[in-house]
Design an enzyme around this catalytic site. Structure first.
Site, short mmCIF file in Angstrom:
data_model
loop_
_atom_site.label_atom_id
_atom_site.label_comp_id
_atom_site.label_asym_id
_atom_site.label_seq_id
_atom_site.Cartn_x
_atom_site.Cartn_y
_atom_site.Cartn_z
N HIS A 2 0.23 -7.11 1.11
CA HIS A 2 -0.20 -6.46 -0.13
C HIS A 2 -1.53 -7.04 -0.63
O HIS A 2 -2.41 -6.32 -1.07
CB HIS A 2 0.84 -6.69 -1.23
N LYS A 33 1.03 -0.20 8.10
CA LYS A 33 2.42 -0.52 8.48
C LYS A 33 3.30 0.70 8.24
O LYS A 33 4.17 1.01 9.04
CB LYS A 33 2.92 -1.70 7.67
P1 AMP Z 1 5.49 -1.54 -0.46
O1 AMP Z 1 5.46 -2.52 -1.57
O2 AMP Z 1 6.34 -1.93 0.70
O3 AMP Z 1 5.73 -0.13 -0.94
O4 AMP Z 1 4.02 -1.52 0.14
C1 AMP Z 1 2.91 -1.26 -0.68
C2 AMP Z 1 1.71 -1.05 0.20
O5 AMP Z 1 1.48 -2.23 0.97
C3 AMP Z 1 1.89 0.10 1.19
O6 AMP Z 1 0.67 0.80 1.31
C4 AMP Z 1 2.22 -0.62 2.46
O7 AMP Z 1 1.89 0.10 3.64
C5 AMP Z 1 1.36 -1.87 2.33
N1 AMP Z 1 1.87 -2.94 3.20
C6 AMP Z 1 3.13 -3.44 3.23
N2 AMP Z 1 3.24 -4.37 4.20
C7 AMP Z 1 2.02 -4.46 4.79
C8 AMP Z 1 1.50 -5.23 5.87
N3 AMP Z 1 2.24 -6.10 6.54
N4 AMP Z 1 0.21 -5.05 6.21
C9 AMP Z 1 -0.57 -4.14 5.55
N5 AMP Z 1 -0.13 -3.38 4.53
C10 AMP Z 1 1.15 -3.53 4.15
#
Ligand code: AMP
Length: 281
Positions: free
Chosen positions: A37, A149
């Site tokens: 993030h 991801k």
């Molecule tokens: P989430 O909190 O899981 O909904 O993720 C929020 C954002 O962070 C989304 O755009 C995800 O794709 C991105 N994200 C989560 N994990 C990763 C990672 N390991 N590498 C890059 N982006 C990520």
């Protein structure tokens, strides 16, 4: 760093910035933040004058009630991490504010939802679309940053964004991994020590198979992944698909697309992990 909990307050603050011609970058998250993030925040610093990070565990995108219940939440820890990443504005909306105004019951995803997460998590992308739609409407960002991801989510947001009126450019950010290759995820903290030890096998197996790609047909590679992964304790493949990076059409033959991506969902114990690896022409 300013933290807003109220829609009207953040809207009026942001409109004062727009009047000063400030470019706004937006990073939507569900909290339980990790370096993946924070990488999105870093990218936002490169292109935008001000970045906004939202933290909202969106109930409508969870098809499984126990996944929603067990989803990690740590607002205090998140705010500390965001401060050290020099994030500018944090938005922590309430569910009633996100769903205060009517949103479409059913979005059209141009067929991009017909495989993978769309198949195994019915209703998931509609929930994602609702929250991102509403957040874009509040924030009106110049750029919005999404991680690769969640590759299918990124493709779907890019598609929806074309018909939204916010003039937002979507910026994809490559996957950030732990040193052992495991894709960073808020769900990783739910893994037991033993599960955490085997979880990197998912990415390791993808890398090894790609190295030997010429030996396999599309079907053989998929079968080989399942056969390796499902022998590892705690791991169970939910799906492996090889798709066109743009259309997400399933490949039957390597020649069906030039830029392809292998996407997987694997259970590690009770925790569902997703990962992917690109195969570029
Ligand atoms: P989430 O909190 O899981 O909904 O993720 C929020 C954002 O962070 C989304 O755009 C995800 O794709 C991105 N994200 C989560 N994990 C990763 C990672 N390991 N590498 C890059 N982006 C990520």
């Amino acid at each position: 760093m300013e933290v807003f909990y109220n829609v009207d307050e953040i809207k009026s603050y942001l409109s004062s910035l727009v009047l000063k011609d400030q470019k706004i970058g937006f990073v939507p998250t569900m909290g339980a933040l990790h370096d993946g993030h924070l990488q999105l925040v870093k990218e936002a610093h490169k292109l935008d004058d001000i970045n906004v990070v939202s933290i909202f565990v969106n109930p409508t995108q969870f098809n499984n009630p126990s996944d929603l219940k067990n989803y990690p939440r740590d607002l205090e820890g998140d705010l500390k991490k965001l401060k050290s990443a020099s994030a500018n504005i944090i938005f922590v909306p309430k569910e009633k504010d996100i769903y205060a105004l009517p949103l479409p019951d059913q979005y059209n995803f141009g067929g991009l939802d017909k495989c993978m997460e769309g198949t195994f998590r019915p209703g998931h992308f509609n929930g994602v679309a609702m929250v991102v739609h509403r957040l874009f409407d509040i924030i009106r960002p110049n750029h919005a940053y999404f991680g690769e991801k969640d590759f299918q989510q990124l493709a779907i947001i890019q598609y929806l964004n074309q018909s939204w009126p916010y003039q937002t450019k979507i910026i994809p950010v490559p996957i950030v991994r732990e040193i052992d290759g495991l894709a960073m995820s808020s769900r990783n903290m739910r893994l037991s020590d033993e599960e955490r030890k085997v979880a990197p096998m998912i990415y390791k197996t993808l890398v090894e198979l790609i190295d030997k790609i010429r030996q396999y047909s599309v079907q053989q590679l998929k079968a080989e992944f399942v056969s390796i992964i499902d022998k590892v304790p705690f791991l169970k493949t939910e799906y492996i698909e090889i798709v066109d990076q743009t259309t997400l059409q399933l490949l039957k033959d390597w020649n069906d697309a030039s830029d392809k991506i292998i996407c997987v969902a694997v259970f590690c114990g009770e925790v569902r992990l997703i990962d992917n690896i690109k195969i570029n022409s």
